[in-house]
Motif scaffolding. Structure first.
Motif, mmCIF file in Angstrom:
data_model
loop_
_atom_site.group_PDB
_atom_site.id
_atom_site.type_symbol
_atom_site.label_atom_id
_atom_site.label_comp_id
_atom_site.label_asym_id
_atom_site.label_seq_id
_atom_site.Cartn_x
_atom_site.Cartn_y
_atom_site.Cartn_z
ATOM 1 N N THR A 132 0.918 -1.088 -0.161
ATOM 2 C CA THR A 132 0.021 -0.103 -0.011
ATOM 3 C C THR A 132 0.985 1.117 -0.003
ATOM 4 O O THR A 132 1.880 1.315 0.532
ATOM 5 N N ASN A 137 -5.281 1.848 -0.162
ATOM 6 C CA ASN A 137 -5.297 0.790 1.002
ATOM 7 C C ASN A 137 -5.409 -0.456 0.173
ATOM 8 O O ASN A 137 -5.087 -0.799 -0.836
ATOM 9 N N ASP A 138 -5.618 -1.452 1.262
ATOM 10 C CA ASP A 138 -5.502 -2.903 0.673
ATOM 11 C C ASP A 138 -6.660 -3.267 -0.144
ATOM 12 O O ASP A 138 -6.431 -4.095 -1.246
ATOM 13 N N SER A 139 -7.887 -2.653 -0.113
ATOM 14 C CA SER A 139 -9.110 -2.911 -0.892
ATOM 15 C C SER A 139 -8.701 -2.425 -2.396
ATOM 16 O O SER A 139 -8.803 -3.116 -3.380
#
Length: 430
Positions: A132, A137-139
């Motif tokens: 990231t 972010n992760d999504s």
């Protein structure tokens, strides 16, 4: 490349935030995990950056025009120091310093957008590594790794091995074909942009270091893009290809509407402007008035295309003014043919030559009758007497009296007029 990109990590967060905002918009249309959503987000980032760089581009155009005004001085320096290249370069640098111009001004847009380029590279490299970065972010990271453009992931590179590409859900063939096509298009667009600048928008009558620099960039930049392109992620290739296409279109617009004096583009522009002005009888656009104003101010320093433009206006009965407008010529205007021969304009009044008097009229001091006077008016300047004013005590003249030769007083028949009796013959000498 990673080391250079790390120097611009301070701008990574703004760049990633802009991409995420565009992705939100396009994701609602095409789907958040599609290549269209992420690819159009990168294209929109390029458009936004280039719009912000328009003031810098205008400054670049002004600096380029300032360089063009120095062309006569550069030509003089070249002729004066043609055998001393070092002294010639020193005088050129001195001229640049005195006029406040910079021959490297054409590189300003490229230098200004370099931080954004390396920041985007840093973001895409983090996506490829599964890290990231910025506001991603992760999504969003997982969505970006699934996005493919024609079968090639955004974070994939030409030199990636099969295992790396398999982890991104792609094959080596798909990635290398897509990246190779994009690299060729990127290099070709860069080469065409520099070539049209050199062949159409450069005054070929003067050779300057600026021209040599542009010629060098025409071949260096495409090679650089081809070499470094194999190390760029697909997303960066999309960014740089979009930038080159924008630059090419922008350059074509400038060459067409604001060409360099003395270039082929100026000759084509003035030819179009001549047809437009002669058809409408005036200059409509503001940019055209600025160009006409500059041509009028040059006077005798005009080049061949500019002289042809002024002569074409004169033939059409028009005159270019100092403010850039075009008005109709008056009746006394003088046109010029293509070979420079002046011809009187139609409607100009012709000068009338007075009629030549005969010898008898000059001797008797009579006035030459004018064209608009009646023919039966006496030519003598002495006013005639009316019947009531005739003196009664004057004896009538002899009926047949031969005048002496050389006499200053002659009858009306002897004054050269054809009306009345015929002129008597002179007495022959015995």
């Amino acid at each position: 490349m990673d080391t250079i990109a790390s120097f611009f990590s301070f701008i990574t967060t703004p760049v990633s935030w802009v991409i995420v905002q565009f992705h939100t918009v396009y994701g609602s249309i095409f789907g958040p995990d599609t290549g269209w959503a992420w690819g159009l987000s990168i294209v929109s980032l390029v458009v936004l950056i280039r719009i912000c760089l328009i003031p810098l581009f205008v400054k670049q155009i002004k600096a380029t025009r300032a360089m063009q005004t120095l062309q006569p001085e550069m030509k003089k320096i070249q002729e004066r120091y043609k055998n001393d290249k070092q002294r010639q370069s020193e005088e050129m640098m001195k001229l640049y310093k005195e006029s406040g111009t910079n021959p490297l001004s054409s590189c300003l847009p490229i230098l200004a957008q370099s931080p954004f380029f390396f920041a985007l590279y840093h973001v895409l490299n983090g996506i490829a590594s599964g890290k990231t970065i910025g506001v991603i972010n992760d999504s969003l990271l997982e969505s970006a790794r699934k996005a493919h453009i024609f079968g090639a992931p955004l974070a994939a590179k030409f030199k990636d091995n099969a295992d790396t590409l398999h982890a991104l859900g792609a094959t080596v063939t798909d990635v290398r074909v897509v990246t190779a096509i994009m690299i060729v298009l990127m290099s070709a667009s860069q080469f065409y942009t520099q070539r049209q600048l050199m062949t159409k928008n450069v005054d070929t009558s003067v050779k300057t270091p600026f021209m040599q620099q542009q010629k060098m960039l025409m071949y260096v930049f495409p090679i650089m893009f081809a070499v470094f392109g194999i190390n760029f992620p697909v997303g960066v290739l999309v960014y740089w290809l979009t930038t080159n296409v924008w630059t090419m279109g922008q350059q074509m617009y400038v060459i067409r509407n604001n060409p360099t004096p003395g270039s082929k583009a100026q000759a084509a522009y003035l030819e179009r402007l001549t047809g437009h002005v002669t058809h409408h009888g005036k200059v409509r656009s503001r940019g055209a008035r600025v160009i006409v104003k500059a041509i009028v101010a040059k006077g005798r320093e005009r080049n061949e295309a500019e002289r042809k433009f002024i002569n074409s206006l004169t033939k059409a009965g028009l005159t270019a003014q100092a403010d850039g407008n075009v008005v109709k010529s008056d009746g006394q205007a003088v046109a010029q043919t293509e070979d420079g021969t002046p011809t009187a304009a139609a409607g100009a009044p012709r000068r009338q030559q007075p009629k030549r008097q005969s010898k008898s009229q000059r001797q008797s001091g009579t006035k030459q009758p004018h064209e608009d006077e009646p023919d039966d008016e006496p030519a003598s300047s002495t006013p005639s007497l009316t019947k009531s004013e005739e003196p009664q005590d004057i004896a009538p003249a002899p009926p047949k009296q031969t005048p002496k030769p050389g006499s200053g007083t002659r009858s009306k028949a002897q004054s050269g007029q054809r009306k009345g009796g015929q002129r008597p013959k002179s007495p022959s000498k015995k």
